[in-house]
Design a protein around this motif. Structure first.
Motif, PDB file in Angstrom:
ATOM      1  N   ASP A  50       3.471  17.389   1.306  1.00 13.37           N
ATOM      2  CA  ASP A  50       4.274  16.560   0.410  1.00 13.37           C
ATOM      3  C   ASP A  50       3.715  15.141   0.509  1.00 13.37           C
ATOM      4  OD1 ASP A  50       6.208  15.215  -1.024  1.00 13.37           O
ATOM      5  OD2 ASP A  50       7.776  15.438   0.491  1.00 13.37           O
ATOM      6  N   LEU A  51       3.003  14.706  -0.520  1.00 11.82           N
ATOM      7  CA  LEU A  51       2.364  13.388  -0.521  1.00 11.82           C
ATOM      8  C   LEU A  51       3.302  12.382  -1.173  1.00 11.82           C
ATOM      9  CD1 LEU A  51      -1.258  14.457  -1.521  1.00 11.82           C
ATOM     10  CD2 LEU A  51      -0.352  14.028   0.774  1.00 11.82           C
ATOM     11  N   ARG A  52       3.686  11.366  -0.408  1.00 15.96           N
ATOM     12  CA  ARG A  52       4.689  10.401  -0.861  1.00 15.96           C
ATOM     13  C   ARG A  52       4.112   8.986  -0.838  1.00 15.96           C
ATOM     14  NH1 ARG A  52       9.193  12.371   3.534  1.00 15.96           N
ATOM     15  NH2 ARG A  52       8.994  14.641   3.159  1.00 15.96           N
ATOM     16  N   PRO A  53       3.762   8.429  -1.996  1.00 18.05           N
ATOM     17  CA  PRO A  53       3.334   7.025  -2.029  1.00 18.05           C
ATOM     18  C   PRO A  53       4.480   6.108  -1.618  1.00 18.05           C
ATOM     19  CG  PRO A  53       2.728   8.162  -4.047  1.00 18.05           C
ATOM     20  CD  PRO A  53       3.678   9.061  -3.317  1.00 18.05           C
ATOM     21  N   TRP A  54       4.145   5.010  -0.952  1.00 19.09           N
ATOM     22  CA  TRP A  54       5.162   4.041  -0.556  1.00 19.09           C
ATOM     23  C   TRP A  54       4.601   2.632  -0.708  1.00 19.09           C
ATOM     24  CZ3 TRP A  54       4.120   0.825   3.651  1.00 19.09           C
ATOM     25  CH2 TRP A  54       3.060   1.215   4.466  1.00 19.09           C
ATOM     26  N   THR A  55       5.500   1.661  -0.834  1.00 19.32           N
ATOM     27  CA  THR A  55       5.128   0.262  -1.033  1.00 19.32           C
ATOM     28  C   THR A  55       5.732  -0.579   0.073  1.00 19.32           C
ATOM     29  OG1 THR A  55       5.083   0.590  -3.421  1.00 19.32           O
ATOM     30  CG2 THR A  55       5.203  -1.690  -2.642  1.00 19.32           C
ATOM     31  N   ARG A  56       4.950  -1.523   0.595  1.00 22.94           N
ATOM     32  CA  ARG A  56       5.431  -2.401   1.659  1.00 22.94           C
ATOM     33  C   ARG A  56       6.568  -3.280   1.156  1.00 22.94           C
ATOM     34  NH1 ARG A  56       2.549  -3.719   6.148  1.00 22.94           N
ATOM     35  NH2 ARG A  56       3.385  -5.823   6.035  1.00 22.94           N
ATOM     36  N   GLU A  57       7.512  -3.573   2.071  1.00 20.31           N
ATOM     37  CA  GLU A  57       8.603  -4.491   1.750  1.00 20.31           C
ATOM     38  C   GLU A  57       8.192  -5.940   1.949  1.00 20.31           C
ATOM     39  OE1 GLU A  57      12.021  -3.387   3.988  1.00 20.31           O
ATOM     40  OE2 GLU A  57      12.232  -1.420   3.033  1.00 20.31           O
ATOM     41  N   THR A  58       7.153  -6.185   2.776  1.00 27.57           N
ATOM     42  CA  THR A  58       6.647  -7.537   3.001  1.00 27.57           C
ATOM     43  C   THR A  58       5.163  -7.562   2.684  1.00 27.57           C
ATOM     44  OG1 THR A  58       6.171  -7.054   5.331  1.00 27.57           O
ATOM     45  CG2 THR A  58       8.329  -8.003   4.812  1.00 27.57           C
ATOM     46  N   GLY A  59       4.671  -8.683   2.144  1.00 25.68           N
ATOM     47  CA  GLY A  59       3.281  -8.754   1.744  1.00 25.68           C
ATOM     48  C   GLY A  59       3.030  -7.837   0.561  1.00 25.68           C
ATOM     49  N   THR A  60       1.797  -7.376   0.422  1.00 24.21           N
ATOM     50  CA  THR A  60       1.461  -6.438  -0.645  1.00 24.21           C
ATOM     51  C   THR A  60       0.761  -5.235  -0.038  1.00 24.21           C
ATOM     52  OG1 THR A  60      -0.692  -7.485  -1.031  1.00 24.21           O
ATOM     53  CG2 THR A  60       1.185  -8.297  -2.324  1.00 24.21           C
ATOM     54  N   GLY A  61       0.778  -4.142  -0.765  1.00 19.81           N
ATOM     55  CA  GLY A  61       0.121  -2.931  -0.298  1.00 19.81           C
ATOM     56  C   GLY A  61       1.113  -1.818  -0.078  1.00 19.81           C
ATOM     57  N   GLY A  62       0.669  -0.805   0.619  1.00 25.20           N
ATOM     58  CA  GLY A  62       1.484   0.372   0.865  1.00 25.20           C
ATOM     59  C   GLY A  62       0.581   1.488   1.330  1.00 25.20           C
ATOM     60  N   GLY A  63       0.877   2.700   0.909  1.00 26.30           N
ATOM     61  CA  GLY A  63       0.053   3.797   1.348  1.00 26.30           C
ATOM     62  C   GLY A  63       0.522   5.119   0.791  1.00 26.30           C
ATOM     63  N   ILE A  64      -0.041   6.178   1.349  1.00 28.84           N
ATOM     64  CA  ILE A  64       0.317   7.541   0.966  1.00 28.84           C
ATOM     65  C   ILE A  64       0.712   8.282   2.235  1.00 28.84           C
ATOM     66  CG2 ILE A  64      -0.421   9.692  -0.098  1.00 28.84           C
ATOM     67  CD1 ILE A  64      -2.589   8.037  -1.577  1.00 28.84           C
ATOM     68  N   GLY A  65       1.957   8.659   2.336  1.00 28.77           N
ATOM     69  CA  GLY A  65       2.422   9.459   3.461  1.00 28.77           C
ATOM     70  C   GLY A  65       2.245  10.929   3.145  1.00 28.77           C
ATOM     71  N   GLY A  66       1.512  11.625   3.995  1.00 25.88           N
ATOM     72  CA  GLY A  66       1.333  13.063   3.824  1.00 25.88           C
ATOM     73  C   GLY A  66       2.166  13.814   4.843  1.00 25.88           C
ATOM     74  N   HIS A  67       3.246  14.444   4.396  1.00 29.25           N
ATOM     75  CA  HIS A  67       4.206  15.103   5.289  1.00 29.25           C
ATOM     76  C   HIS A  67       4.114  16.620   5.117  1.00 29.25           C
ATOM     77  CE1 HIS A  67       6.249  11.237   6.095  1.00 29.25           C
ATOM     78  NE2 HIS A  67       5.886  10.968   4.862  1.00 29.25           N
TER      79      HIS A  67
END
Length: 292
Positions: A50-67
């Motif tokens: 289950d690939l879940r993109p996420w966005t940081r709450e501070t600064g910019t950026g985020g990632g892809i969580g693979g669960h």
């Protein structure tokens, strides 16, 4: 003037692209293993990530969580992240170059795999790029067999894993493997238990030879070595039956894993303090655990 020059940003973009490509290939290989697992030992449908993109709450950026939850792998996480942000004063005091300017960029991949079978070792791997006024790579890979009879340095899985990490290091500097293996043994140690977490691997941090291309190539080699060796270990072990006593030993060993990650792990502390994704940071916790 910000630390984040166009050259640094370009390097972060390249590192981010590499980590995301590695994530894609690791996810595909773990799903293949899940499909291959013998149904007489592993009941139910094969799991999918289950690939879940996420966005940081501070600064910019985020990632892809693979669960992942499946029949061969009870729980796994394969995550990438990238950020442009500023360290808090507390964090800046601990980071080289952040006293000049607390701005930083980062990119990383981190994974943890908890198999169902006590005969298949748990494994952890992460690599990252971080830049303040100075830049460096960090990371490594380490193996944790669940059964005491598999936990010696002479055991088959340990020999194979260490050989793979040595092969990743040696083309760059024949001294690196010995240094980073010793650092891994020192780092993944539970002082309150007076015992190592597993059989080790390699661990490196603030790795900067002054040659970005060499250091980036080394970090890629670590990722490739992991992708090659761990599936070999899984395929070798996943057909072996286990007992209820083996399962109980596995659950207790997982308890040691929890203790280390919550008490000592730098990655856990950094992620929580830097405003990372709690869901991915704490995905290293095993789904079932026991203490005696």
């Amino acid at each position: 003037m910000s630390n984040i020059t166009p050259e640094i940003e370009e390097r972060r973009v390249r590192a981010k692209a590499w980590f995301e490509d590695l994530q894609t290939r690791i996810v595909a290989e773990l799903e293949r293993l899940e499909d291959e697992a013998p149904p007489e030992l592993y009941i139910g449908e094969a799991g999918k990530f289950d690939l879940r993109p996420w966005t940081r709450e501070t600064g910019t950026g985020g990632g892809i969580g693979g669960h992942f939850k499946g029949r061969l792998f009870e729980k796994a996480g394969v995550h990438t992240s990238a950020a442009t942000a500023r360290f808090s004063p507390e964090m800046a005091a601990q980071m080289p170059g952040a006293d000049v300017d607390p701005s930083y960029v980062s990119a990383s991949i981190s994974l943890i795999i908890h198999p169902v079978s006590p005969r298949v070792p748990t494994v952890h791997m992460n690599t990252r790029f971080l830049s303040t006024a100075v830049s460096w790579f960090g990371g490594g890979a380490d193996l944790t067999p669940m059964l005491d009879r598999q936990r010696s340095q002479e055991a088959e899985d340990a020999v194979l894993f260490h050989a793979a990490m040595k092969a990743a290091c040696d083309p760059f500097d024949p001294e690196w493997h010995g240094k980073y293996k010793a650092w891994c043994d020192e780092y993944f140690y539970l002082p309150h238990r007076k015992e190592p977490r597993g059989i080790g691997g390699i661990f490196y941090d603030r790795h900067n030879t002054g040659d970005f291309e060499k250091d980036f190539a080394f970090t890629r080699a670590v990722g490739e070595a992991f992708l090659d060796v761990y599936p070999k270990i899984v395929r070798h072990r996943m057909n072996e039956p286990w007992t209820e006593a083996d399962r109980q030993e596995q659950l207790v060993r997982r308890g040691r894993y929890v203790e280390f990650n919550l008490l000592y792990d730098r990655g856990t502390m950094f992620g929580l303090k830097a405003g990372g994704n709690i869901e991915t940071i704490l995905s290293s916790m095993p789904p079932m655990v026991a203490w005696t």
